[in-house]
Every structure is written in structure tokens, then in C-alpha cells.
Design an enzyme around this catalytic site. Structure first.
Site, PDB file in Angstrom:
ATOM      1  N   SER A 273       0.785  -1.239   0.000  1.00 48.92           N
ATOM      2  CA  SER A 273       0.000   0.000   0.000  1.00 48.92           C
ATOM      3  C   SER A 273       0.815   1.286   0.000  1.00 48.92           C
ATOM      4  CB  SER A 273      -0.980   0.037   1.181  1.00 48.92           C
ATOM      5  OG  SER A 273      -1.785  -1.120   1.203  1.00 48.92           O
ATOM      6  N   SER A 311      -1.988  -4.163  -3.122  1.00 49.60           N
ATOM      7  CA  SER A 311      -1.556  -2.855  -2.626  1.00 49.60           C
ATOM      8  C   SER A 311      -2.753  -1.927  -2.469  1.00 49.60           C
ATOM      9  CB  SER A 311      -0.540  -2.232  -3.595  1.00 49.60           C
ATOM     10  OG  SER A 311      -0.019  -1.039  -3.070  1.00 49.60           O
ATOM     11  N   ASP A 313      -3.867   1.481  -2.525  1.00 53.67           N
ATOM     12  CA  ASP A 313      -3.348   2.761  -3.010  1.00 53.67           C
ATOM     13  C   ASP A 313      -4.460   3.798  -2.937  1.00 53.67           C
ATOM     14  OD1 ASP A 313      -1.145   1.204  -3.475  1.00 53.67           O
ATOM     15  OD2 ASP A 313      -1.508   0.988  -5.615  1.00 53.67           O
TER      16      ASP A 313
END
Length: 399
Positions: A273, A311, A313
Site C-alpha cells: 500500500s 496494494s 493505493d
């Protein structure tokens, strides 16, 4: 071998404190005086870093490599909300406050950034701090990235008191980068990551505005990393890779042992992240700020990220323009006169540029760290980075 590794760790950890521009890395756009989100008048940043213990992981004890970073859009003496926007580039993460952002387009109180298991504690700490200072709790934005590579994540070492300490420390001026605050235990493109910041100054119809970005970088696959357009990740694909102390780690036969240059390590996939916070003093409405947040994603893409499946984001944008915003209790129309959409391109460009530089600053500032089970994540080597950039004619001459 142990002595050599120890000397290597000391050498890398003692890289002179530097930012990306200090190394001659070129960037587009005009930076503010501090090249930080605090170039926006009124913005204050506070951080609390927790680094304790070493050796084998023992849940509830350590090692601990975590912390909290907070951003006050109007400073800690001003509780007024600000207009905000949001973009979910990939949703494998958490950011609170989405209901207010979606329905009212506002950000209440300070923004907190921490590790994955600290969101609730930081939320509670912000509420307690706000109630003490302003007479009532608030409903803040709190976001996270995962510190489990290096820290005792399941030990819940971030507490409301950790958040309060970060809030109390908030100030304008220079922002510490790298292994600090919420970024303490983070990894960025397979190197040690953490906190980074940058800013841009733009002119629209003779008015000057500042766009500032702060990131907590814990994302990215090594092989795709590009800095100033140069394929840095490919050039360093087989060195300075994460490694472990096999005597400490469970299931050691599956883990790469540490060597002097990390040549036997294994690069992690694109996961973990990134939180990007974009601030500006330009008068923008919530929908415009949603659009600004999207442009920050393009700054991340400049480093080669494809925003991997694992991830989270998440991107927040806010405007500090003076004036009442249309929050749930406001009885009068907002006096804010927004920039026309036809004139907003310089803000978009600035958000893209500042995000790229903020992430690069996080990489450059972060230093080699050893954490739980002897896991070691190397800071990006400055001399080798400069050599790669020079090879591709992407290095500016520094004074």
C-alpha cells in the site's frame, strides 16, 4: 561474514541525510521554499516514531518498527473542516472518513496515517485529542499501510497515546522523511521506504497557489522502479534485496539469508500500500479535489507502479482556502469562489509532479533497517543511484 554485514549496515545507515534533489535527481516544476506539504500556509505535520527491540519476533513484545504521522490542514489551533476529495486507485487498504467525503466533500480534523492494525487506535486518539482541545470529538480521516515485514504488527503497539503524541508534536516547517512516524516500518519498491513530501508553486490568472504532497510509501515491485525515467529497479534487480537472519526466523529454510550486498535476497511483489495526501491553498470544490486526487496516481505511475492487486493505493486531497465549507450544520452558502475548471490544469500537473518527487524523497531519505526476525530492508544506495542516472543522462550537476 557477521562483521562484514555489521559494517555494511552501519555504512548504509549513515548515508548523509539527503533529499532527491541533493543527489542531482531532476524534477519538473517549481518547488516551494521547503519543498514540502508545509509550504501550504497553515498546514502542520506531527510524527511519533516507535522503534524498540531486535531479534526474533515475539507477539506483544516486539521488535517494534511503527508509528503515527498526522497532518493538520489548518494547523492544530483551527478545527474548521476543509473541502476534500478522494480517489481509490486500488482498494486493498483502509481509509476512514469516506462517508463525509462522499456526501459532503469535507475532511474533519487532522488526517492520521499509521500501520494496518493501528487505524482504530489512531482514530480514538484523534477523537480524544480533539475533544480535549475543542470540546467535542471529530470524525477524522485515518489511513494505513502494512508494517508486518519489519514490525510486530499483531502486538498492537500503536495506541491512542501514540496518536496524541504525534498530534501534540505537529508544527509547520521542515518535515522529517524516511523511517519516521507511520512510515517507520515501511518498504517502497523493495527498498526501505516511509514518509516523503514535496511541493509545487503554480500561477493561475496572476494568483499564486501551492500544491503540497505527503506520502507514506509501502508499495511497488522492485523490477519496475523508474526514477527520473531511468530503469533503476532493473539495474538493481539482483542486489540490495530484502533478506533475513535464518537463525531467528521461523521456517528459515524458505527465507533468503543476508549477504553483504543483498544479492541472495528476494524482492517482494507489488503489495503493501501507499497513502498519498495532496493539499493546496487553491480554491477548489470537492469534485475538483476528487480530480486532483486522481492526478496524484499519475505521479505514482511515473515511478513504474502498476498498483498491484495486494496494494492499497488510496489518495486524499484537500483545500485550505479560507471560508466556511458546506458541512452538515452550515446554514449559509459557502463564500468560496472556486477556480474555473478550464483553468485547473496547473493544479493537476503540480499534483502529479509533487507526488513523483515525494515518493522519491521517501526512498532517498529512508535508511537500511533491521527488524523482526532479523529481516533487513536496504535503503536505496545513493552512489549507485547517481551512477545509474548518469548512465541514462538523467543526473543534474549538484553544487
Amino acid at each position: 561474514m557477521k562483521a562484514a554485514l555489521a559494517l555494511l549496515a552501519v555504512a548504509l545507515a549513515s548515508q548523509a541525510d539527503a533529499r532527491a534533489r541533493d543527489l542531482g535527481i531532476p524534477f519538473e516544476g517549481k518547488a516551494g521554499p521547503l519543498n514540502a506539504i508545509t509550504d501550504i500556509r497553515g498546514v502542520e505535520v506531527g510524527q511519533k516514531t516507535l522503534i524498540e527491540g531486535e531479534g526474533a519476533l515475539k507477539v506483544g513484545v516486539g521488535p517494534v518498527r511503527t508509528g503515527v504521522t498526522v497532518i493538520f490542514p489548518r494547523g492544530k489551533a483551527d478545527a474548521r473542516p476543509v473541502y476534500g476529495g478522494f480517489f481509490n486507485l486500488n482498494g486493498n487498504g483502509e481509509m476512514t472518513g469516506r462517508a463525509y467525503l462522499d456526501d459532503f466533500g469535507i475532511v474533519q480534523g487532522p488526517v492520521g496515517i499509521t500501520d494496518t492494525n493501528g487505524v482504530g487506535q489512531v482514530y480514538a486518539g484523534i477523537q480524544q485529542w480533539h475533544s480535549k482541545h475543542f470540546g467535542s470529538a471529530t470524525w477524522p480521516v485515518v489511513a494505513e499501510t502494512w508494517s508486518g515485514y519489519l514490525s510486530d504488527l499483531e502486538g498492537y503497539h500503536v495506541t491512542p497515546e501514540t496518536a496524541v503524541a504525534a498530534l501534540d508534536s505537529a508544527k509547520p516547517g521542515v518535515v522529517e522523511e524516511g523511517n519516521v512516524g507511520g512510515g517507520t516500518g515501511m518498504v517502497c519498491f523493495g527498498f526501505k521506504g516511509g514518509i516523503g513530501t514535496a511541493s509545487r508553486v503554480v500561477t493561475i490568472e496572476s494568483e499564486s497557489y501551492t500544491v503540497g504532497v505527503l506520502v507514506q510509501c509501502n508499495t511497488g515491485a522492485r523490477r519496475v522502479l523508474r526514477i527520473a525515467g531511468a530503469p533503476v529497479g532493473a539495474a538493481l534487480a539482483n542486489r540490495w534485496l530484502p533478506c533475513f537472519d535464518r537463525k531467528l526466523a521461523a521456517k528459515a529454510e524458505n527465507l533468503p539469508p543476508c549477504t553483504e550486498d543483498g544479492s541472495k535476497g528476494v524482492a517482494p511483489p507489488d503489495q503493501g500500500s501507499i497513502i498519498i495526501v495532496v493539499g493546496t491553498d487553491a480554491p477548489l470544490m470537492p469534485k475538483q479535489l476528487d480530480r486532483v486526487a486522481k492526478r496524484a496516481a499519475m505521479g505514482l505511475a511515473r515511478l513504474g507502479s502498476y498498483s498491484g492487486n495486494s496494494s492499497g493505493d488510496l489518495i486524499l486531497a484537500f483545500s485550505t482556502v479560507p471560508g466556511e465549507v458546506n458541512h452538515e450544520d452550515q446554514a449559509k452558502p459557502s463564500p468560496i469562489q472556486a477556480i474555473a475548471n478550464a483553468n485547473v490544469d496547473p493544479i493537476f500537473e503540480a499534483a502529479t509532479q509533487a507526488t513523483e518527487e515525494a515518493i522519491t524523497n521517501a526512498l532517498v531519505a529512508a535508511k537500511t533497517m533491521t527488524g523482526a526476525n532479523g529481516a533487513r530492508y536496504f535503503g536505496i544506495p545513493h552512489d549507485e543511484l547517481r551512477s545509474i542516472l548518469k548512465r541514462y543522462n538523467r543526473l543534474e550537476v549538484t553544487k
